[in-house]
Design a protein around this motif. Structure first.
Motif, short mmCIF file in Angstrom:
data_model
loop_
_atom_site.label_atom_id
_atom_site.label_comp_id
_atom_site.label_asym_id
_atom_site.label_seq_id
_atom_site.Cartn_x
_atom_site.Cartn_y
_atom_site.Cartn_z
N PRO A 72 0.84 -1.21 0.00
CA PRO A 72 0.00 0.00 0.00
C PRO A 72 0.87 1.26 0.00
O PRO A 72 1.96 1.28 0.54
N SER A 73 0.35 2.29 -0.61
CA SER A 73 1.08 3.54 -0.70
C SER A 73 1.09 4.24 0.66
O SER A 73 0.07 4.35 1.34
N THR A 74 2.22 4.75 1.07
CA THR A 74 2.33 5.46 2.35
C THR A 74 2.67 6.92 2.15
O THR A 74 2.92 7.64 3.11
N THR A 75 2.66 7.43 0.91
CA THR A 75 3.03 8.82 0.67
C THR A 75 1.85 9.78 0.81
O THR A 75 2.04 10.93 1.18
N THR A 76 0.65 9.36 0.53
CA THR A 76 -0.52 10.24 0.67
C THR A 76 -1.50 9.64 1.65
O THR A 76 -1.69 8.40 1.67
#
Length: 82
Positions: A72-76
């Motif tokens: 999963p993306s953790t930047t946004t």
């Protein structure tokens, strides 16, 4: 040396009687040969066992880590409350 001389030299070597072989040499050779065969058999079985263990370890790792799933993306942050 021409060809005829070489052929005659080889024939003389082949016609010569073989050197005497000690009587106990045969037993030693058979013992050593059987020992070598046992070692090769054990080494081959150990290699198959190692290959099997590595395969099982890889399958277990692949099933638990799931390297084919995108993390999963953790930047946004997730968008909630709109």
């Amino acid at each position: 040396m021409n060809r005829n001389q070489r052929e005659s030299a080889v024939r003389r070597l082949m016609e010569r009687a073989s050197p005497p072989v000690p009587a106990d040499l045969y037993g030693d050779v058979v013992r050593r040969g059987s020992r070598m065969l046992r070692r090769r058999t054990v080494a081959r079985r150990m290699m198959w066992l190692l290959l099997f263990a590595a395969s099982v370890a890889f399958v277990v790792w692949a099933l638990t880590a799931r390297p084919w799933v995108e993390p999963p993306s953790t930047t946004t942050p997730p968008m909630t409350g709109w």
